[in-house]
Design a protein around this motif. Structure first.
Motif, short mmCIF file in Angstrom:
data_model
loop_
_atom_site.label_atom_id
_atom_site.label_comp_id
_atom_site.label_asym_id
_atom_site.label_seq_id
_atom_site.Cartn_x
_atom_site.Cartn_y
_atom_site.Cartn_z
N THR A 193 -97.63 23.79 32.35
CA THR A 193 -96.41 24.49 32.78
C THR A 193 -95.36 23.45 33.16
N GLY A 194 -94.41 23.85 34.01
CA GLY A 194 -93.39 22.91 34.48
C GLY A 194 -92.54 22.34 33.35
N GLY A 195 -91.92 21.22 33.66
CA GLY A 195 -90.96 20.61 32.73
C GLY A 195 -91.54 20.26 31.36
N PHE A 196 -92.80 19.83 31.32
CA PHE A 196 -93.37 19.45 30.03
C PHE A 196 -93.56 20.66 29.12
N GLY A 199 -90.56 21.24 27.19
CA GLY A 199 -90.24 20.24 26.17
C GLY A 199 -89.58 18.99 26.68
N LYS A 200 -89.56 18.81 28.02
CA LYS A 200 -88.93 17.59 28.57
C LYS A 200 -89.72 16.35 28.16
N GLU A 201 -89.03 15.24 28.00
CA GLU A 201 -89.67 13.97 27.62
C GLU A 201 -90.30 13.29 28.83
N PHE A 202 -89.72 13.53 30.00
CA PHE A 202 -90.20 12.89 31.23
C PHE A 202 -90.26 13.90 32.37
N GLY A 203 -91.11 13.62 33.35
CA GLY A 203 -91.19 14.51 34.50
C GLY A 203 -91.59 13.72 35.73
N HIS A 204 -91.54 14.39 36.90
CA HIS A 204 -91.95 13.67 38.12
C HIS A 204 -93.44 13.91 38.38
N ASP A 205 -93.98 14.95 37.71
CA ASP A 205 -95.41 15.25 37.83
C ASP A 205 -95.83 16.01 36.58
N VAL A 206 -97.10 16.42 36.52
CA VAL A 206 -97.56 17.28 35.43
C VAL A 206 -98.16 18.52 36.07
N ASP A 207 -97.72 19.68 35.61
CA ASP A 207 -98.13 20.95 36.22
C ASP A 207 -99.01 21.74 35.27
N PHE A 208 -100.11 22.29 35.80
CA PHE A 208 -101.01 23.12 34.99
C PHE A 208 -101.37 24.40 35.73
N LEU A 309 -94.82 32.34 34.14
CA LEU A 309 -93.36 32.43 34.12
C LEU A 309 -92.76 31.71 35.33
N GLY A 310 -93.39 31.88 36.48
CA GLY A 310 -92.87 31.27 37.71
C GLY A 310 -93.01 29.76 37.76
N TRP A 311 -94.06 29.23 37.12
CA TRP A 311 -94.29 27.79 37.18
C TRP A 311 -93.69 27.02 36.00
N THR A 312 -93.15 27.75 35.04
CA THR A 312 -92.56 27.05 33.90
C THR A 312 -91.15 26.56 34.22
N GLY A 313 -90.47 27.27 35.13
CA GLY A 313 -89.14 26.81 35.53
C GLY A 313 -88.11 27.05 34.43
N SER A 314 -86.96 26.34 34.45
CA SER A 314 -86.59 25.44 35.53
C SER A 314 -86.35 26.19 36.85
N ARG A 315 -86.14 25.45 37.90
CA ARG A 315 -85.87 26.09 39.18
C ARG A 315 -84.68 27.04 39.11
N GLN A 316 -83.62 26.64 38.44
CA GLN A 316 -82.44 27.49 38.31
C GLN A 316 -82.75 28.73 37.48
N PHE A 317 -83.55 28.54 36.43
CA PHE A 317 -83.95 29.67 35.60
C PHE A 317 -84.72 30.68 36.45
N GLU A 318 -85.63 30.18 37.30
CA GLU A 318 -86.44 31.04 38.17
C GLU A 318 -85.56 31.77 39.18
N ARG A 319 -84.64 31.03 39.79
CA ARG A 319 -83.74 31.64 40.78
C ARG A 319 -82.96 32.79 40.15
N1 DCP Z 1 -90.97 25.97 41.16
C1 DCP Z 1 -90.05 26.82 41.74
N2 DCP Z 1 -89.69 26.62 43.04
C2 DCP Z 1 -90.21 25.60 43.75
C3 DCP Z 1 -91.14 24.74 43.17
C4 DCP Z 1 -91.50 24.95 41.87
O1 DCP Z 1 -89.56 27.74 41.12
N3 DCP Z 1 -89.83 25.43 45.02
C5 DCP Z 1 -91.35 26.18 39.77
C6 DCP Z 1 -90.24 25.85 38.84
C7 DCP Z 1 -90.55 24.48 38.39
C8 DCP Z 1 -92.05 24.50 38.35
O2 DCP Z 1 -92.43 25.33 39.42
O3 DCP Z 1 -89.98 24.22 37.14
C9 DCP Z 1 -92.69 23.16 38.47
O4 DCP Z 1 -92.20 22.45 39.60
P1 DCP Z 1 -91.78 20.94 39.47
O5 DCP Z 1 -91.23 20.54 40.80
O6 DCP Z 1 -92.90 20.14 38.94
O7 DCP Z 1 -90.55 20.99 38.44
P2 DCP Z 1 -90.46 20.60 36.92
O8 DCP Z 1 -91.81 20.47 36.33
O9 DCP Z 1 -89.54 21.60 36.31
O10 DCP Z 1 -89.70 19.23 36.96
P3 DCP Z 1 -90.30 17.74 37.00
O11 DCP Z 1 -90.09 17.23 35.62
O12 DCP Z 1 -89.48 17.03 38.00
O13 DCP Z 1 -91.75 17.81 37.37
#
Ligand code: DCP
Ligand code: MG
Length: 371
Positions: A193-196, A199-208, A309-319
């Motif tokens: 899930t998350g940024g990867f 399709g992002k090339e880089f992230g701050h972590d990896v989410d599953f 859906l909630g963990w795929t993001g992005s944060r703005q998309f979720e909001r």
């Molecule tokens: N998430 C959220 N609200 C939070 C924390 C997380 O909606 N307070 C959701 C949306 C994020 C996803 O979980 O996209 C994963 O959290 P990350 O902080 O790992 O965000 P990303 O994976 O999108 O970015 P990064 O590349 O920095 O890891």
């Protein structure tokens, strides 16, 4: 006819969940500036202004090309006077003085530095700043400061954790988790899930996300995975939080900042040799390994679609999904449920598409959710 007909602009929705936003951002020069302003407002607890700049940045991210003049953004939502004046400065001078003032501000710099440590949030950073601390060595040599285990680990692995994780590294970690999970439960379900996933090339972590088809069986899954990673000698840090989710207690429609599923925040030791194509050279060093942040979340299978859906993001998309559900559909969406307040019922979903359908939204693919 006199005057030119204004170019018809396809309407852009104020909701990120009604826009398609790839990882390609043509307006980084503006969105980076907005992000600095948003962070600065966030650190000063001006939530409204912070969100306004995040929304503005998100709208610019969905544009198919570079904004060359203010006329290019005519008719776009979420761009107010303040955002426009920042853009005007950048268009005219190539930079914004307001942003530069923030970037050179001691408080901003210090709070950014402190919150870049795993385990240090804005409150702790503020406390340390008020105590006159300005650098890591100030913190580490101050006898009155007690670092918790998370923060100690944060400092210990600071260099590794603050370096971006590449797609190749995410893939390598995916293989490690996949092997661990399937050795425990052959029919387990594992999803990136998350940024990867976007399709992002880089992230701050990896989410599953990880779960089992059989309801209830997922309860022992994370502890078993953690044990296995420990045995494999690659577990550097683990913060495990058992599930507090109880479906029988629904509807409890109060706001939850985080979801209630079992989860663990890990730091894993990733060896850098056997990855297909090799890791990027920046990630390799004399040790042959690096520390990486990994998050595992384990919802029960009947909550899988909402959690994905909630963990795929992005944060703005979720909001904006939540905001759209609430204000346009009188529904409530979070990582556990979709609830129709007019019909007083929970709406069932086994896929993300089911949720979009219930909301009356066109399906947006994960890689189009980089809002
Ligand atoms: N998430 C959220 N609200 C939070 C924390 C997380 O909606 N307070 C959701 C949306 C994020 C996803 O979980 O996209 C994963 O959290 P990350 O902080 O790992 O965000 P990303 O994976 O999108 O970015 P990064 O590349 O920095 O890891
Ligand atoms: Mg992530």
């Amino acid at each position: 006819p006199e005057g030119a007909t204004p170019t018809p602009v396809a309407t852009v929705s104020q909701y990120a969940c009604q826009r398609r936003t790839s990882t390609e951002n043509y307006n980084k020069i503006f969105t980076d500036a907005f992000e600095v302003l948003a962070e600065s407002y966030e650190l000063s607890e001006f939530e409204g202004q912070c969100l306004a700049f995040r929304k503005a940045a998100s709208v610019l991210k969905c544009l198919p090309g570079v904004v060359r003049c203010l006329g290019d953004i005519r008719g776009l939502p979420c761009l107010g006077e303040h955002t426009k004046s920042i853009m005007e400065d950048i268009l005219q001078c190539g930079r914004s003085f307001e942003v530069e003032k923030i970037l050179s501000d001691e408080r901003y710099q210090t709070l950014k530095l402190f919150t870049s440590v795993f385990g240090v949030g804005p409150k702790t950073a503020e406390k340390w700043y008020r105590a006159g601390l300005r650098s890591f060595s100030d913190i580490l040599t101050e006898p009155s400061i007690h670092l918790n285990r998370m923060q100690q680990t944060g400092f210990l692995h600071y260099k590794d954790i603050s370096r971006a994780v590449s797609k190749a590294e995410a893939r390598a970690l995916g293989n490690i988790i996949d092997e661990a999970v399937h050795a425990i439960t052959p029919d387990a379900v594992l999803a990136l899930t998350g940024g990867f996933r976007r399709g992002k090339e880089f992230g701050h972590d990896v989410d599953f996300l990880v779960t089992t088809p059989e309801l209830g069986r997922e309860k022992s899954l994370l502890p078993d995975i953690i044990d296995r990673l420990k045995q494999d000698g690659i577990l550097l840090y683990c913060d495990y939080q058992a599930s507090t989710f109880d479906i029988s207690k629904l509807p409890s429609l109060r706001f939850e900042a985080m979801d209630l599923f079992a989860k663990c925040f890990l730091i894993l030791r990733l060896k850098g040799s056997k990855v297909e194509g090799g890791l990027n050279s920046a990630a390799e060093d004399h040790r042959g390994w690096r520390a990486v942040r990994v998050d595992l979340v384990s919802p029960p299978m009947d909550r899988y679609a909402y959690a994905l859906l909630g963990w795929t993001g992005s944060r703005q998309f979720e909001r904006d999904l939540r905001r759209f559900a609430r204000f346009e559909r009188q529904m409530r969406l979070d990582n556990h449920i979709l609830y129709d307040k007019t019909k007083n019922e929970f709406l069932a979903a086994t896929t993300e598409k089911d949720i979009f359908d219930h909301l009356g939204l066109e399906y947006i693919e994960p890689w189009q959710r980089n809002a």
